[in-house]
Design a protein around this motif. Structure first.
Motif, mmCIF file in Angstrom:
data_model
loop_
_atom_site.group_PDB
_atom_site.id
_atom_site.type_symbol
_atom_site.label_atom_id
_atom_site.label_comp_id
_atom_site.label_asym_id
_atom_site.label_seq_id
_atom_site.Cartn_x
_atom_site.Cartn_y
_atom_site.Cartn_z
ATOM 1 N N THR A 99 46.155 28.128 44.534
ATOM 2 C CA THR A 99 46.613 27.939 43.163
ATOM 3 C C THR A 99 47.336 26.606 43.012
ATOM 4 O O THR A 99 47.110 25.859 42.047
ATOM 5 C CB THR A 99 47.532 29.104 42.744
ATOM 6 N N GLN A 100 48.172 26.276 43.994
ATOM 7 C CA GLN A 100 48.884 24.995 43.970
ATOM 8 C C GLN A 100 47.924 23.817 44.100
ATOM 9 O O GLN A 100 48.229 22.711 43.647
ATOM 10 C CB GLN A 100 49.914 24.950 45.107
ATOM 11 N N SER A 101 46.769 24.066 44.697
ATOM 12 C CA SER A 101 45.797 22.999 44.940
ATOM 13 C C SER A 101 44.741 22.891 43.847
ATOM 14 O O SER A 101 43.756 22.167 43.990
ATOM 15 C CB SER A 101 45.115 23.223 46.299
ATOM 16 N N GLY A 102 44.925 23.630 42.764
ATOM 17 C CA GLY A 102 44.020 23.506 41.624
ATOM 18 C C GLY A 102 42.835 24.446 41.620
ATOM 19 O O GLY A 102 41.894 24.261 40.850
ATOM 20 N N VAL A 103 42.867 25.468 42.462
ATOM 21 C CA VAL A 103 41.798 26.456 42.493
ATOM 22 C C VAL A 103 42.260 27.695 41.721
ATOM 23 O O VAL A 103 43.328 28.239 41.989
ATOM 24 C CB VAL A 103 41.431 26.851 43.938
ATOM 25 N N THR A 104 41.452 28.132 40.766
ATOM 26 C CA THR A 104 41.788 29.323 39.993
ATOM 27 C C THR A 104 41.315 30.567 40.737
ATOM 28 O O THR A 104 40.115 30.797 40.892
ATOM 29 C CB THR A 104 41.128 29.289 38.599
ATOM 30 N N VAL A 105 42.283 31.348 41.219
ATOM 31 C CA VAL A 105 41.968 32.635 41.860
ATOM 32 C C VAL A 105 41.866 33.700 40.774
ATOM 33 O O VAL A 105 40.911 34.472 40.731
ATOM 34 C CB VAL A 105 43.038 33.006 42.902
ATOM 35 N N LEU A 106 42.843 33.708 39.882
ATOM 36 C CA LEU A 106 42.836 34.543 38.685
ATOM 37 C C LEU A 106 43.391 33.712 37.531
ATOM 38 O O LEU A 106 44.411 33.027 37.722
ATOM 39 C CB LEU A 106 43.714 35.802 38.872
ATOM 40 N N PRO A 107 42.775 33.747 36.365
ATOM 41 C CA PRO A 107 43.291 32.972 35.231
ATOM 42 C C PRO A 107 44.742 33.340 34.935
ATOM 43 O O PRO A 107 45.109 34.517 34.902
ATOM 44 C CB PRO A 107 42.374 33.403 34.072
ATOM 45 N N GLY A 108 45.578 32.326 34.764
ATOM 46 C CA GLY A 108 46.973 32.544 34.427
ATOM 47 C C GLY A 108 47.873 32.827 35.615
ATOM 48 O O GLY A 108 49.094 32.959 35.466
ATOM 49 N N LEU A 109 47.301 32.928 36.827
ATOM 50 C CA LEU A 109 48.115 33.202 38.018
ATOM 51 C C LEU A 109 48.984 31.987 38.335
ATOM 52 O O LEU A 109 48.514 30.861 38.375
ATOM 53 C CB LEU A 109 47.203 33.504 39.196
ATOM 54 N N LYS A 110 50.280 32.243 38.567
ATOM 55 C CA LYS A 110 51.224 31.168 38.882
ATOM 56 C C LYS A 110 51.513 31.166 40.383
ATOM 57 O O LYS A 110 51.660 32.211 41.004
ATOM 58 C CB LYS A 110 52.533 31.351 38.114
ATOM 59 N N ALA A 111 51.619 29.968 40.940
ATOM 60 C CA ALA A 111 51.906 29.857 42.385
ATOM 61 C C ALA A 111 53.375 30.088 42.641
ATOM 62 O O ALA A 111 54.226 29.769 41.824
ATOM 63 C CB ALA A 111 51.506 28.470 42.870
ATOM 64 N N ARG A 169 33.642 34.928 61.493
ATOM 65 C CA ARG A 169 33.134 35.896 60.519
ATOM 66 C C ARG A 169 34.275 36.693 59.908
ATOM 67 O O ARG A 169 34.196 37.147 58.764
ATOM 68 C CB ARG A 169 32.105 36.828 61.153
ATOM 69 N N TYR A 170 35.370 36.852 60.663
ATOM 70 C CA TYR A 170 36.521 37.586 60.139
ATOM 71 C C TYR A 170 37.150 36.820 58.973
ATOM 72 O O TYR A 170 37.496 37.405 57.946
ATOM 73 C CB TYR A 170 37.559 37.814 61.239
ATOM 74 N N ARG A 171 37.287 35.507 59.137
ATOM 75 C CA ARG A 171 37.869 34.709 58.056
ATOM 76 C C ARG A 171 36.935 34.657 56.850
ATOM 77 O O ARG A 171 37.381 34.686 55.706
ATOM 78 C CB ARG A 171 38.201 33.300 58.552
ATOM 79 N N ARG A 172 35.644 34.559 57.099
ATOM 80 C CA ARG A 172 34.689 34.565 55.978
ATOM 81 C C ARG A 172 34.774 35.867 55.194
ATOM 82 O O ARG A 172 34.805 35.863 53.957
ATOM 83 C CB ARG A 172 33.253 34.353 56.486
ATOM 84 N N GLU A 173 34.820 36.981 55.922
ATOM 85 C CA GLU A 173 34.891 38.280 55.255
ATOM 86 C C GLU A 173 36.184 38.424 54.456
ATOM 87 O O GLU A 173 36.183 39.001 53.362
ATOM 88 C CB GLU A 173 34.782 39.400 56.293
ATOM 89 N N LEU A 174 37.283 37.905 54.979
ATOM 90 C CA LEU A 174 38.551 37.982 54.252
ATOM 91 C C LEU A 174 38.520 37.117 52.998
ATOM 92 O O LEU A 174 38.932 37.555 51.917
ATOM 93 C CB LEU A 174 39.714 37.547 55.155
ATOM 94 N N LEU A 175 38.023 35.894 53.117
ATOM 95 C CA LEU A 175 37.980 34.996 51.966
ATOM 96 C C LEU A 175 37.074 35.549 50.870
ATOM 97 O O LEU A 175 37.345 35.347 49.674
ATOM 98 C CB LEU A 175 37.528 33.597 52.397
ATOM 99 N N GLU A 176 36.032 36.255 51.257
ATOM 100 C CA GLU A 176 35.134 36.860 50.270
ATOM 101 C C GLU A 176 35.864 37.849 49.371
ATOM 102 O O GLU A 176 35.447 38.094 48.232
ATOM 103 C CB GLU A 176 33.970 37.562 50.982
ATOM 104 N N ARG A 177 36.981 38.396 49.836
ATOM 105 C CA ARG A 177 37.749 39.347 49.028
ATOM 106 C C ARG A 177 38.280 38.715 47.741
ATOM 107 O O ARG A 177 38.486 39.409 46.748
ATOM 108 C CB ARG A 177 38.936 39.900 49.820
ATOM 109 N N LEU A 178 38.504 37.409 47.761
ATOM 110 C CA LEU A 178 39.042 36.738 46.579
ATOM 111 C C LEU A 178 37.976 36.493 45.517
ATOM 112 O O LEU A 178 38.300 36.148 44.378
ATOM 113 C CB LEU A 178 39.698 35.414 46.966
ATOM 114 N N GLY A 179 36.718 36.654 45.879
ATOM 115 C CA GLY A 179 35.652 36.536 44.897
ATOM 116 C C GLY A 179 35.392 35.130 44.396
ATOM 117 O O GLY A 179 34.858 34.942 43.296
ATOM 118 N N ILE A 180 35.762 34.131 45.183
ATOM 119 C CA ILE A 180 35.548 32.732 44.809
ATOM 120 C C ILE A 180 34.394 32.181 45.645
ATOM 121 O O ILE A 180 34.397 32.321 46.874
ATOM 122 C CB ILE A 180 36.808 31.879 45.072
#
Length: 200
Positions: free
Chosen positions: A188-200, A15-26
């Protein structure tokens, strides 16, 4: 136009990892892997951590072709001895008694498998100096927090912070179980957009 992200799967029941990943809003789903997490003979705590992160991700990725899968594992290293999840009150007290006054290295390994099967890895480490503690203090903490599902029995996000004298880390979320700065780079390197225009 923003490209649609691939399916994102967190290979964990934490649940700790789920809660952390939720912070990214994806949007993501979570699915636990079914692997043997026993350390291998001659394997250091860090080596075990890195191997298990990859194995967890691969196990779940095999069930989700075309998805981006996140695997993670954490170990606490006390002078070369791997401290895992205590699971019981007695074991938690035993761990914290052994740790008091020492510096513990918490290693959190990440493995991200891209939709094309490429595996990207990152290791984040946190050095925690524990305060000198009495058994009475440790028992009071354990009874209040019941930290049985945390490697090393100390939850920094809650009362466990009181057990710590200093914390040095390359990522403030690493000790909780999922280093989000490193994860943002790997996603980001794996093709997932966290924020548009964000560079890895």
């Amino acid at each position: 136009m923003i490209k649609k992200n691939p399916e994102l799967v967190l290979a964990s029941s934490s649940r700790y990892r789920r809660e952390l990943l939720e912070r990214l809003g994806i949007p993501f789903t979570a699915e636990a892997s079914d692997i043997d997490e026993t350390s291998r003979e001659g394997e250091t705590p860090v080596e075990a951590c890195q191997r298990l992160a990859v194995e967890k991700a691969k196990w779940v990725a095999a069930k989700h072709p075309g998805a981006c899968v996140i695997g993670s594992d954490q170990v606490a290293d006390l002078d070369g001895v791997r401290l895992g999840k205590p699971h019981t009150r007695e074991r938690s007290i035993e761990q914290l008694l052994a740790m008091q006054g020492h510096t513990i290295v918490f290693s959190t390994a990440l493995a991200v498998i891209a939709p094309d099967g490429t595996v990207r890895e990152k290791l984040s480490q946190t050095r925690v100096k524990m305060r000198p503690l009495t058994r009475e203090t440790i028992e009071a903490y354990v009874d209040r927090e019941e930290p049985y599902d945390c490697a090393g029995s100390a939850k920094i996000e809650k009362l466990g912070i009181a057990l710590m004298e200093t914390v040095e880390s390359d990522d403030p979320t690493s000790l909780i179980g999922l280093p989000l700065m490193a994860l943002t780079t790997l996603l980001t390197q794996s093709g997932v957009t966290v924020l548009p225009g964000l560079k890895a």
